[in-house]
Design an enzyme around this catalytic site. Structure first.
Site: not given
Ligand code: GDP
Ligand code: NAG
Ligand code: NAG
Ligand code: NAG
Ligand code: MG
Length: 530
Positions: A241, A364-366
């Site tokens: 994450y 925002f997340e990757i």
């Protein structure tokens, strides 16, 4: 590393630092907005001036073995992609949005394509509760060479269940909540959005095709080039994450979220938490002691020594050991102060822990889809849903994601994309460019004529010796949230540098301070000074 503040001594408020950071009108406004967003005066603000100003985080190299940018400065992207070991990941962008937001959607796509995706060609998934218009579909497709898919969210996933909608409490709850009122238009849709992103987005059939996702939102900026593949690097480093902004939540939007999270944990007997829990909570059960008074008064390490000192001074006074030392008056003062003071209240303490309100800003997340699509997180979402906080309160998907991730993830599973410059609404993070490579060594090379840079757009910020960014162009004058997100970034860096006092966390907190031992030490110190 120099920490701007240590929670053990808590933040030192310095007026000089305040002025240095916020001494112009625009910055002051941002600061005031940050106060609203953040929990600036909650709960441990002390007015303790530090003479020498600690450097800002954003001017330091804060890398450690387990937490560092994947690359400092630019990578030769062409070479990177052509390398035999490179493989494109099973990944997509995802954005929930409305037809009316097309302009802002194109703005975001322009930024992400120009700074990253023109080279890497990851697909996009757009989701909506009503069908996307032909115009929306045509215009977004024009922005990219990558595949673009449009998904409709089915009614059951988007709407609250019928029994909720028909409940007389529902309408009342929606309109009762003055929070973010005008800014968010009809409150009901904002609640649905939070609920959808909390527990539904990763179950959409279009998302099920992928293993990784990168969440984006309309109207955001990326300030630096991302010259490598963040999905691949996360995979290689074993990260699950990734985030860019970690800030405190507005208390009144989640008053009961932590309580329900705790009761979920207690219902699942034997459940061991991930060490991400340490990032999000204060442990208020730190001491081994039978002393009821100490137990009542002291919940944080920083409060223990002063309390013990007080107790010892009174003991010495009673024992007559202060006679003729000139310290008798001090003991009397202590007695009077003590009689007048109140026990500290920890209203939000559950199971001797308190949520510090920190959360990854989820716009925002990757991440790997599996960090959510697993039995524990799914059960957690179901439990929250049953307890109705998505409409009785305004639980945001960001704190829900963060607390939910802490049920399973360890600190090492997280990655701070410190090298990704990013803005959403008024909050900005933007790194300095690396000095190691001049822009001449790694010139920008477009892969799509639409994104050709000429003139001003090909000028980048100067490099610095602690810089990590690649071809960043930061706003001219701004406060980096990294420096302002107290206490979240403080705790983040403490944990990264293994400076956290709570070392014996094995999935739950244990009291670790031997109070008797500490008391004896302080007592002999005081006796030696008399
Ligand atoms: N389709 C659809 N998208 C929504 C709705 N409400 C919010 N969104 C999307 O959800 C995301 C977050 O909403 P936003 O208003 O930006 O919330 P904020 O980032 O917390 O200010 C954005 O991408 C919005 O476009 C809605 O009612 N329908
Ligand atoms: C969208 O693109 C299609 C195919 O190119 C075209 O036929 C259609 O007229 C376009 N519609 C709009 C609203 O731009
Ligand atoms: C990508 O991941 C999804 C979900 O795990 C899987 O169903 C799909 O087959 C994968 N696709 C490829 C090309 O590996
Ligand atoms: C920061 O520190 C790390 C670890 O000490 C080092 O490897 C790295 O090169 C440093 N980066 C910069 C930009 O100084
Ligand atoms: Mg938004």
């Amino acid at each position: 590393m120099v920490l701007t503040s240590k929670r053990s001594s808590m933040i030192r408020f310095s007026f000089k630092r305040f002025l240095r950071r916020y001494c112009n009108y625009k910055k002051l406004i941002s600061f005031l907005l940050l106060i609203i967003l953040g929990q600036y005066f909650y709960p441990y603000f002390s007015n303790n001036d530090a003479d020498s100003l600690p450097p800002l985080y954003s001017t330091q190299n804060l890398s450690t073995d387990s937490q560092h940018p994947f690359y400092e400065g630019c990578v030769d992207t062409k070479e990177y992609i052509e390398d035999k070991s490179y493989r494109k990941m099973n990944a997509t962008f995802v954005m929930l949005t409305r037809n009316e937001e097309l302009r802002d959607v194109l703005y975001t796509m322009n930024s992400i394509e120009s700074h990253f995706n023109q080279w890497f060609q990851y697909p996009y998934v757009f989701l909506n509760d009503v069908p996307f218009t032909e115009e929306f579909q045509n215009k977004t497709k024009e922005m990219t060479k990558a595949k673009v898919e449009f998904g409709l969210i089915n009614e059951l996933d988007w709407n609250f269940p019928p029994y909720v909608k028909e409940s007389p409490l529902f309408k009342e709850a929606m309109y009762d909540q003055g929070d973010r009122g005008i800014m968010y238009g009809p409150m009901e849709s904002y609640h649905k959005m939070c609920r959808f992103y909390s527990g539904m987005f990763y179950k959409h059939p279009l998302m099920k095709q992928y293993e990784w996702y990168w969440r984006i939102e309309p109207d955001v900026d990326f300030y630096c080039d991302i010259s490598y593949d963040p999905f691949l690097e996360m995979h290689i480093a074993g990260k699950k994450y990734g985030f860019t902004i970690l800030i405190p939540e507005i208390y009144w939007s989640v008053p009961n979220l932590f309580r329900y999270t705790q009761s979920f944990i207690q219902k699942n007997v034997g459940m061991k938490l991930g060490s991400v829990w340490k990032l999000l909570t204060y442990n208020l059960n730190i001491m081994k002691t039978d002393d009821e008074e100490i137990k009542d008064w002291v919940h944080l390490d920083k409060d223990l020594d002063p309390k013990l000192r007080e107790k010892i001074m009174l003991d010495l006074y009673k024992e007559g050991k202060l006679k003729g030392t000139g310290h008798e008056e001090e003991a009397l003062d202590i007695a009077i102060n003590k009689a007048q003071s109140k026990k500290p209240l920890f209203e939000d303490k559950f199971n001797n822990e308190e949520y510090n309100l920190c959360h990854f800003w989820s716009n925002f997340e990757i991440a790997k889809i599996s960090v959510f699509d697993n039995d524990i997180y799914n059960a957690y979402f179901k439990y929250l849903e049953e307890n109705e906080g998505f409409w009785k309160e305004r639980w945001g998907d960001a704190p829900v994601h963060s607390l939910g991730l802490a049920l399973t993830l360890d600190f090492e599973d997280l990655h701070y994309f410190r090298d990704i410059g990013y803005r959403h609404s008024i909050l900005k993070h933007c790194p300095k460019n690396s000095i190691m490579q001049s822009n001449k060594d790694f010139p920008y090379q477009e892969n799509d004529v639409k994104y050709r840079r000429k003139g001003l757009s090909s000028l980048y910020d100067k490099g610095t010796d602690y810089g990590i960014g690649c071809r960043c162009k930061c706003p001219r004058s701004f406060i980096d949230v990294e420096d302002a997100a107290y206490p979240c970034m403080d705790i983040w860096f403490e944990l990264a540098h293994e400076m956290h006092f709570e070392t014996n966390f094995d999935g739950e907190y244990h009291p670790s301070i031997d109070v008797k031992e500490r008391e004896n030490k302080i007592r002999s110190q005081i006796l030696a000074e008399l």
